[in-house]
Design a protein around this motif. Structure first.
Motif, PDB file in Angstrom:
ATOM      1  N   VAL A  73      76.687 100.712  24.772  1.00  0.00           N
ATOM      2  CA  VAL A  73      75.717 101.299  25.704  1.00  0.00           C
ATOM      3  C   VAL A  73      76.431 101.692  26.999  1.00  0.00           C
ATOM      4  N   VAL A  74      76.160 102.901  27.458  1.00  0.00           N
ATOM      5  CA  VAL A  74      76.731 103.286  28.747  1.00  0.00           C
ATOM      6  C   VAL A  74      75.697 102.961  29.820  1.00  0.00           C
ATOM      7  N   ALA A  75      76.065 102.007  30.654  1.00  0.00           N
ATOM      8  CA  ALA A  75      75.126 101.491  31.656  1.00  0.00           C
ATOM      9  C   ALA A  75      75.790 101.411  33.027  1.00  0.00           C
ATOM     10  N   GLY A  76      76.704 102.342  33.257  1.00  0.00           N
ATOM     11  CA  GLY A  76      77.441 102.314  34.524  1.00  0.00           C
ATOM     12  C   GLY A  76      76.815 103.188  35.603  1.00  0.00           C
ATOM     13  N   GLY A  77      75.798 103.961  35.243  1.00  0.00           N
ATOM     14  CA  GLY A  77      75.201 104.914  36.186  1.00  0.00           C
ATOM     15  C   GLY A  77      74.454 104.204  37.309  1.00  0.00           C
ATOM     16  N   GLN A  78      74.138 104.970  38.347  1.00  0.00           N
ATOM     17  CA  GLN A  78      73.493 104.367  39.513  1.00  0.00           C
ATOM     18  C   GLN A  78      71.976 104.463  39.453  1.00  0.00           C
ATOM     19  N   GLY A  79      71.473 105.238  38.505  1.00  0.00           N
ATOM     20  CA  GLY A  79      70.017 105.344  38.337  1.00  0.00           C
ATOM     21  C   GLY A  79      69.320 105.714  39.642  1.00  0.00           C
ATOM     22  N   SER A  80      69.889 106.653  40.363  1.00  0.00           N
ATOM     23  CA  SER A  80      69.350 106.944  41.699  1.00  0.00           C
ATOM     24  C   SER A  80      67.938 107.515  41.649  1.00  0.00           C
ATOM     25  N   ARG A  81      67.617 108.267  40.583  1.00  0.00           N
ATOM     26  CA  ARG A  81      66.272 108.847  40.517  1.00  0.00           C
ATOM     27  C   ARG A  81      65.209 107.771  40.306  1.00  0.00           C
ATOM     28  N   LEU A  82      65.554 106.750  39.538  1.00  0.00           N
ATOM     29  CA  LEU A  82      64.588 105.680  39.267  1.00  0.00           C
ATOM     30  C   LEU A  82      64.411 104.800  40.509  1.00  0.00           C
ATOM     31  N   LYS A 131      84.224  97.704  32.287  1.00  0.00           N
ATOM     32  CA  LYS A 131      83.960  98.324  33.599  1.00  0.00           C
ATOM     33  C   LYS A 131      84.645  99.683  33.715  1.00  0.00           C
ATOM     34  N   GLN A 132      83.877 100.696  34.058  1.00  0.00           N
ATOM     35  CA  GLN A 132      84.444 102.036  34.205  1.00  0.00           C
ATOM     36  C   GLN A 132      85.008 102.210  35.608  1.00  0.00           C
ATOM     37  N   GLN A 133      85.661 103.322  35.840  1.00  0.00           N
ATOM     38  CA  GLN A 133      86.219 103.548  37.171  1.00  0.00           C
ATOM     39  C   GLN A 133      85.233 104.280  38.084  1.00  0.00           C
ATOM     40  N   SER A 155      82.332 107.272  37.644  1.00  0.00           N
ATOM     41  CA  SER A 155      82.918 108.588  37.346  1.00  0.00           C
ATOM     42  C   SER A 155      82.303 109.305  36.141  1.00  0.00           C
ATOM     43  N   GLY A 156      81.083 108.919  35.773  1.00  0.00           N
ATOM     44  CA  GLY A 156      80.396 109.637  34.695  1.00  0.00           C
ATOM     45  C   GLY A 156      80.558 108.942  33.342  1.00  0.00           C
ATOM     46  N   ASN A 157      79.617 109.234  32.442  1.00  0.00           N
ATOM     47  CA  ASN A 157      79.680 108.546  31.135  1.00  0.00           C
ATOM     48  C   ASN A 157      80.843 109.051  30.275  1.00  0.00           C
ATOM     49  N   ASN A 190      72.532 105.790  25.706  1.00  0.00           N
ATOM     50  CA  ASN A 190      72.199 105.591  27.119  1.00  0.00           C
ATOM     51  C   ASN A 190      71.384 104.322  27.306  1.00  0.00           C
ATOM     52  N   VAL A 191      71.578 103.676  28.426  1.00  0.00           N
ATOM     53  CA  VAL A 191      70.858 102.432  28.685  1.00  0.00           C
ATOM     54  C   VAL A 191      69.361 102.667  28.883  1.00  0.00           C
ATOM     55  N   ASP A 192      68.982 103.918  29.210  1.00  0.00           N
ATOM     56  CA  ASP A 192      67.610 104.130  29.680  1.00  0.00           C
ATOM     57  C   ASP A 192      66.674 104.762  28.645  1.00  0.00           C
ATOM     58  N   HIS A 226      75.369 117.133  41.626  1.00  0.00           N
ATOM     59  CA  HIS A 226      74.739 117.138  42.958  1.00  0.00           C
ATOM     60  C   HIS A 226      73.632 116.096  43.008  1.00  0.00           C
ATOM     61  N   LYS A 227      73.757 115.154  43.930  1.00  0.00           N
ATOM     62  CA  LYS A 227      72.805 114.043  43.975  1.00  0.00           C
ATOM     63  C   LYS A 227      72.515 113.630  45.405  1.00  0.00           C
ATOM     64  N   LYS A 228      71.491 112.783  45.514  1.00  0.00           N
ATOM     65  CA  LYS A 228      71.211 112.168  46.814  1.00  0.00           C
ATOM     66  C   LYS A 228      72.150 110.974  46.943  1.00  0.00           C
ATOM     67  N   VAL A 278      63.910 106.815  30.592  1.00  0.00           N
ATOM     68  CA  VAL A 278      63.399 106.302  31.869  1.00  0.00           C
ATOM     69  C   VAL A 278      64.321 106.831  32.959  1.00  0.00           C
ATOM     70  N   LYS A 279      63.961 107.973  33.507  1.00  0.00           N
ATOM     71  CA  LYS A 279      64.837 108.617  34.494  1.00  0.00           C
ATOM     72  C   LYS A 279      64.245 108.574  35.891  1.00  0.00           C
ATOM     73  N   ASN A 280      62.959 108.963  35.972  1.00  0.00           N
ATOM     74  CA  ASN A 280      62.335 109.137  37.283  1.00  0.00           C
ATOM     75  C   ASN A 280      61.373 108.004  37.601  1.00  0.00           C
TER      76      ASN A 280
HETATM   77  P1  UTP Z   1      72.298 109.801  33.973  1.00  0.00           P
HETATM   78  O1  UTP Z   1      72.957 111.114  33.947  1.00  0.00           O
HETATM   79  O2  UTP Z   1      70.858 109.756  33.682  1.00  0.00           O
HETATM   80  O3  UTP Z   1      72.619 109.147  35.372  1.00  0.00           O
HETATM   81  O4  UTP Z   1      73.083 108.869  32.988  1.00  0.00           O
HETATM   82  P2  UTP Z   1      72.129 107.803  36.056  1.00  0.00           P
HETATM   83  O5  UTP Z   1      73.236 107.418  36.969  1.00  0.00           O
HETATM   84  O6  UTP Z   1      71.696 106.752  35.089  1.00  0.00           O
HETATM   85  O7  UTP Z   1      70.842 108.218  36.871  1.00  0.00           O
HETATM   86  P3  UTP Z   1      70.671 109.168  38.144  1.00  0.00           P
HETATM   87  O8  UTP Z   1      71.114 110.540  37.723  1.00  0.00           O
HETATM   88  O9  UTP Z   1      71.510 108.594  39.256  1.00  0.00           O
HETATM   89  O10 UTP Z   1      69.213 109.076  38.419  1.00  0.00           O
HETATM   90  C1  UTP Z   1      72.953 108.916  31.600  1.00  0.00           C
HETATM   91  C2  UTP Z   1      73.585 107.644  31.041  1.00  0.00           C
HETATM   92  O11 UTP Z   1      74.963 107.595  31.392  1.00  0.00           O
HETATM   93  C3  UTP Z   1      75.252 106.380  32.050  1.00  0.00           C
HETATM   94  C4  UTP Z   1      73.939 105.950  32.664  1.00  0.00           C
HETATM   95  O12 UTP Z   1      73.960 104.557  32.934  1.00  0.00           O
HETATM   96  C5  UTP Z   1      72.959 106.367  31.596  1.00  0.00           C
HETATM   97  O13 UTP Z   1      72.903 105.422  30.551  1.00  0.00           O
HETATM   98  N1  UTP Z   1      76.281 106.614  33.074  1.00  0.00           N
HETATM   99  C6  UTP Z   1      76.130 107.631  33.965  1.00  0.00           C
HETATM  100  C7  UTP Z   1      77.366 105.792  33.104  1.00  0.00           C
HETATM  101  O14 UTP Z   1      77.493 104.849  32.300  1.00  0.00           O
HETATM  102  N2  UTP Z   1      78.315 106.017  34.046  1.00  0.00           N
HETATM  103  C8  UTP Z   1      78.218 107.007  34.960  1.00  0.00           C
HETATM  104  O15 UTP Z   1      79.126 107.149  35.787  1.00  0.00           O
HETATM  105  C9  UTP Z   1      77.100 107.843  34.907  1.00  0.00           C
END
Ligand code: UTP
Length: 464
Positions: free
Chosen positions: A100-109, A182-184, A208-210, A238-240, A339-341, A390-392
């Motif tokens: 599972v890729v769960a490194g994202g910041q989930g900023s929209r949620l 852990k990703q970079q 740095s992205g999935n 994806n984790v979400d 492009h993000k907040k 589950v994005k927003n």
């Molecule tokens: P999203 O593109 O939906 O990004 O990631 P996000 O960070 O979860 O949410 P926002 O855009 O800030 O709202 C799709 C999948 O890729 C993972 C996320 O955890 C999600 O499972 N991901 C994203 C990573 O593992 N690493 C990253 O650097 C970015």
């Protein structure tokens, strides 16, 4: 100390990043040291090249054509059974891992904490991670063998994710069979390419992205661990996605049957403008076009059956053959500017939370590995059985819509199991993944005990 400051200030200035030291004089000695340590660790030339590449990469042209997909919902019963059994065989042999890729910041949620810890509002109050763990445990139990589970985290959420797994008793998993990877992270930048400060004394880093998934597996030793275990297929997701059918035996069996290095589960877009990437061929190779990249004339194109020609949505549900990951783990793939907040500081160094995108994170995307495979298996499935993102915080792709999709699917399973019209008394019935992975095993006794339970979906996302 001063010499160090001067050297690093000069280095930053040479790359137009001198502003990262603009609050330096107001900092305590500790903060000064921390900031200089951070600057020292940055490879400025490499970062500049990468940021530059991301800008240029905004719209890479190519010859676009539709990709062929197999409609997995149209398999006849025998074929489905045969492929599913093939998948089970691989699961029983321990040849499948979940990733599972769960490194994202989930900023929209906007959930404080790792997204996997989020509870979407199901009656059980289960978090996304718990739903996933229980689906894996269900399959592992039936396969007689634990499916190892790899979890990609980032500097932002690694410690908290580990703590969550620990405090949840690894959901009944043996801790050895779960591995954090852990990703970079990279500095986030404003539109002019200047690094954003997260605080007066801290450069803001973002994962740095999935697309860092394969490299992270390699760097962390997880790839070697997979190899040691005899893994042949890695189920990536994806984790979400609250409906994710992790390591789905039918999907695994089909991927192995067709034998391409990558297989993906796709589903048709609900409408042409839906904001989801589409699978296609680009210059003859498998690829994903982001929704913003699909030329208008292709967006609405339909085939003879009235289906969108470029309607196969990428759900981020993939199976990668381990040898493909091994071959490409260290390959450079393109960076994109997302492009993000991004939380930063204002001119006075005070915290500033923007309400519109104010910069970009530099990210690689997993689908940029697709063109490295000559062929890819694309299987289309029923979206409502597989995909509840589950994005927003609110509106579409939110906890409320995801919760609804899960409970609607459970209602359908119950109806198919002969439970009669649902829900009785307006109640929603949630089915634990430990009881049923995909609607199987709902015997009259099981159905009866499920119907005797109480609460209903509150529709609200909760922190957890
Ligand atoms: P999203 O593109 O939906 O990004 O990631 P996000 O960070 O979860 O949410 P926002 O855009 O800030 O709202 C799709 C999948 O890729 C993972 C996320 O955890 C999600 O499972 N991901 C994203 C990573 O593992 N690493 C990253 O650097 C970015």
């Amino acid at each position: 100390m001063n010499t160090r400051y001067e050297t690093l200030a000069k280095r930053a200035a040479a790359f137009g990043q001198e502003h990262v030291l603009r609050f330096y004089d107001s900092l305590s000695d500790d903060s000064k040291r921390r900031l200089l340590d951070q600057i020292e660790a940055i490879d400025f030339p490499a970062f500049a090249a990468l940021a530059d590449g991301a800008k240029r990469n905004a719209a890479v042209a190519g010859r676009i054509a539709p990709i062929e997909a197999i409609d997995a919902t149209a398999y006849d019963a025998r074929e489905k059974e045969r492929l599913t059994e093939k998948g089970w065989e691989l699961l029983r042999q321990g040849k499948v891992a979940a990733f599972v890729v769960a490194g994202g910041q989930g900023s929209r949620l906007g959930h404080e904490g790792p997204k996997g810890t989020f509870r979407i509002g199901l009656p059980s109050g289960k978090s996304l991670f718990q739903l996933q763990a229980e689906r894996l445990l269900n399959l592992s139990g039936r396969a007689g063998r634990t499916i190892p589970w790899y979890v990609m985290t980032s500097a932002d959420n690694d410690a908290e994710t580990s703590r969550f797994f620990q405090s949840s008793g690894y959901f009944g998993y043996a801790p050895d069979d779960i591995r954090m990877v852990k990703q970079q992270s990279l500095p986030a930048i404003d539109e002019a390419g200047r690094m954003l400060l997260a605080a007066r004394d801290e450069i803001g880093f973002a994962p740095s992205g999935n697309g860092d998934a394969f490299a992270s597996l390699k760097r962390s030793g997880a790839l070697a661990d997979m190899k040691r275990r005899g893994i042949e297929w890695v189920f990536y997701y994806n984790v979400d996605n609250a409906l994710i059918r992790i390591a789905d035996p039918l999907f695994v069996g089909a991927a192995a049957h067709y034998g391409n290095p990558i297989a993906t589960k796709a589903a048709y877009k609900t409408h042409p403008e839906e904001k989801v990437g589409v699978l296609c061929l680009k210059d003859g190779r498998p690829a994903v076009l982001e929704y913003s990249e699909v030329p208008e004339r292709l967006l609405y194109e339909k085939d003879a059956a009235g289906r969108l020609v470029y309607g196969l949505g990428n759900l981020s549900i993939h199976l990668f053959r381990l040898d493909f990951i091994e071959r490409h783990a260290e390959r450079d793939i393109a960076y994109h500017a997302a492009h993000k907040k991004i939380k930063t500081v204002d001119g006075r160094g005070e915290p500033f939370t923007p309400d519109a995108p104010n910069g970009c994170k530099l990210e690689t995307f997993i689908f940029d590995y697709f063109p490295l495979a000559e062929r890819m298996t694309v299987l289309s499935f029923r979206r409502e059985e597989e995909f509840a993102p589950v994005k927003n915080k609110e509106g579409e792709d939110s906890p409320r819509t995801a919760c609804r999709l899960v409970l609607d699917l459970h209602r359908k399973w119950l109806a198919e199991a002969g439970a009669g019209p649902q829900p009785p008394d307006g109640r929603d019935i949630e089915i634990s993944p430990l009881v049923s992975y995909a609607g199987e095993g709902l015997t009259p006794d099981v159905v009866k005990s499920l119907l005797e339970r109480v609460p209903s979906c509150d529709g609200e996302g909760e922190s957890g």
